[in-house]
Enzyme design. Structure first.
Site, PDB file in Angstrom:
ATOM      1  N   GLU A  55      42.691  18.997  48.294  1.00 31.03           N
ATOM      2  CA  GLU A  55      43.294  17.753  48.774  1.00 31.03           C
ATOM      3  C   GLU A  55      43.539  17.797  50.279  1.00 31.03           C
ATOM      4  OE1 GLU A  55      45.315  18.597  44.722  1.00 31.03           O
ATOM      5  OE2 GLU A  55      44.266  19.694  46.301  1.00 31.03           O
ATOM      6  N   CYS A  78      49.364  20.101  43.226  1.00 34.27           N
ATOM      7  CA  CYS A  78      50.563  20.921  43.052  1.00 34.27           C
ATOM      8  C   CYS A  78      51.776  20.233  43.680  1.00 34.27           C
ATOM      9  CB  CYS A  78      50.363  22.306  43.657  1.00 34.27           C
ATOM     10  SG  CYS A  78      49.928  22.316  45.413  1.00 34.27           S
ATOM     11  N   CYS A  87      50.478  19.903  47.582  1.00 35.94           N
ATOM     12  CA  CYS A  87      49.436  18.912  47.869  1.00 35.94           C
ATOM     13  C   CYS A  87      49.917  17.501  47.541  1.00 35.94           C
ATOM     14  CB  CYS A  87      48.175  19.236  47.088  1.00 35.94           C
ATOM     15  SG  CYS A  87      47.357  20.739  47.640  1.00 35.94           S
ATOM     16  N   SER A 171      18.331  52.463  25.235  1.00 36.62           N
ATOM     17  CA  SER A 171      18.435  51.006  25.278  1.00 36.62           C
ATOM     18  C   SER A 171      17.799  50.383  26.519  1.00 36.62           C
ATOM     19  CB  SER A 171      19.914  50.590  25.217  1.00 36.62           C
ATOM     20  OG  SER A 171      20.611  51.096  26.346  1.00 36.62           O
ATOM     21  N   THR A 199      30.326  53.628  26.676  1.00 39.06           N
ATOM     22  CA  THR A 199      29.261  53.105  27.531  1.00 39.06           C
ATOM     23  C   THR A 199      29.197  53.865  28.843  1.00 39.06           C
ATOM     24  OG1 THR A 199      29.419  50.904  26.555  1.00 39.06           O
ATOM     25  CG2 THR A 199      28.433  51.043  28.735  1.00 39.06           C
TER      26      THR A 199
END
Length: 366
Positions: A55, A78, A87, A171, A199
């Protein structure tokens, strides 16, 4: 009251909001357009936290022309002091006479206060135009504000028969280069990338954003490792460059010191049965301002998150190949004995990515 042309200008405001897709975290993505006499007299979008809101930038562009204009904003302005002034106050001071808002701000500090300020100043306010699109744009921010946890996506690359690796763990690579490049876009939009120690030990990933056009402008997401026994090596690639958070249940001072010496932050959390309390982990991430989490892990963590009802969305890359029953599956859900135990999904999108197919689906939560 809404009129037909409002949708045109709100669509433009949403386009502007998307420009902050990779940079605004932990703030929401917001766009604003000021219109007077059917002409765009100023527009702006929020770039990053601490910088002017959409804004304010639109008002700067419009200058004195803003008096008597209509403002189209994708999120409620806000009405409180944060890193920047309210704003709503800026719109009032500029003499805007009408504000059209896509959705109310879910932040309890705002939640209707901005709208109330505007109305009390005599400004006409309409809220709810293209709300679904605006909500989707800030789905992680909404989740953090309303549920106290981030929006969790699980990215999985698999064969057509739902296998993510051979039985021996091999993989690389099931999916093609185009799919792997596409993943970087999902990483770039995320606030955190999460994986499990399995992982890390098997693949030794860096888990960062690389090789995409937005990489130069985007902050690297926080890298999160779930490692209950603190088995990670201080030489793991994921520790390079810092910006790593390790959740563990193992309070060994010597190991923790070695990892902190490599720039990692450690957080000790309680166990839930045989694993870390995943809800506690996600709530802690939300407290750190994390809106969206992308999980890149194996079947153990994927299964644990799904069984706990903590996955919101799947991003599934399927390769045109079959790996057979002995290969590793998508998620360890255990044996289901009743169909009502299944994980139900809602399809969002299916598209080709190179030689593979990318499916996005939201998890149906009861």
């Amino acid at each position: 009251m809404l009129i037909a042309v409002d949708s045109q200008w709100m669509a433009r405001a949403l386009q502007l909001a998307e420009l902050g897709f990779y940079t605004t975290s932990p703030n929401p993505r917001v766009g604003c357009v000021l219109v007077k006499n059917k002409k765009n007299i100023g527009e702006g979008w929020h770039v990053r936290a601490g910088e002017p809101h959409a804004e304010v930038l639109a008002l700067r562009a419009a200058g004195d022309k803003a008096r008597g204009a209509t403002a189209y904003v994708t999120l409620e302005p806000c009405g409180h002091y944060g890193r920047t002034p309210p704003c709503a106050d800026a719109l009032i001071a500029a003499g805007v006479t009408r504000v059209v808002i896509a959705m109310q701000d879910p932040n309890p500090l705002v939640a209707g206060r901005g709208i109330a300020k505007l109305k009390s100043a005599g400004i006409a306010v309409a809220c709810g135009l293209m709300e679904a699109t605006a909500r989707e744009l800030n789905i992680g921010f909404v989740s953090r504000m309303t549920r106290g946890t981030p929006w969790v996506r699980s990215k999985i690359a698999a064969s057509l028969d739902g296998r993510t690796a051979l039985a021996n763990g091999q993989s690389k690579w099931i999916t093609g280069e185009a799919a792997r490049q596409d993943v970087q876009q999902w990483r770039a939009r995320s606030c955190a990338l999460m994986t499990g120690i399995g992982t890390v030990l098997a693949d030794d990933p860096q888990l960062n954003v690389r090789g995409v056009d937005v990489a130069a402008a985007v902050r690297q997401p926080l890298r999160v490792v779930l490692d209950s026994e603190l088995r990670i090596s201080p030489d793991a690639k994921i520790l390079q460059g810092g910006n790593v958070l390790i959740y563990t249940a193992f309070a060994d001072a010597e190991k923790q010191s070695a990892l902190r010496g490599r720039g990692a932050e450690l957080s000790v959390v309680q166990r839930a049965e045989d694993e870390l309390d995943l809800t506690t982990v996600l709530r802690d991430l939300a407290q750190r301002g994390i809106n969206e989490v992308l999980v890149e892990a194996g079947k153990t963590l994927n299964g644990a998150l799904l069984k706990a009802g903590l996955v919101d969305e799947l991003v599934l890359y399927l390769a045109p190949q079959l790996l057979g029953d002995a290969a590793r599956g998508l998620a360890n859900l255990g044996e289901l004995t009743q169909l009502d135990q299944r994980v139900a999904l809602t399809w969002q999108e299916v598209r080709h990515v190179g030689t593979d197919i990318r499916i996005t689906a939201k998890v149906k939560h009861v």
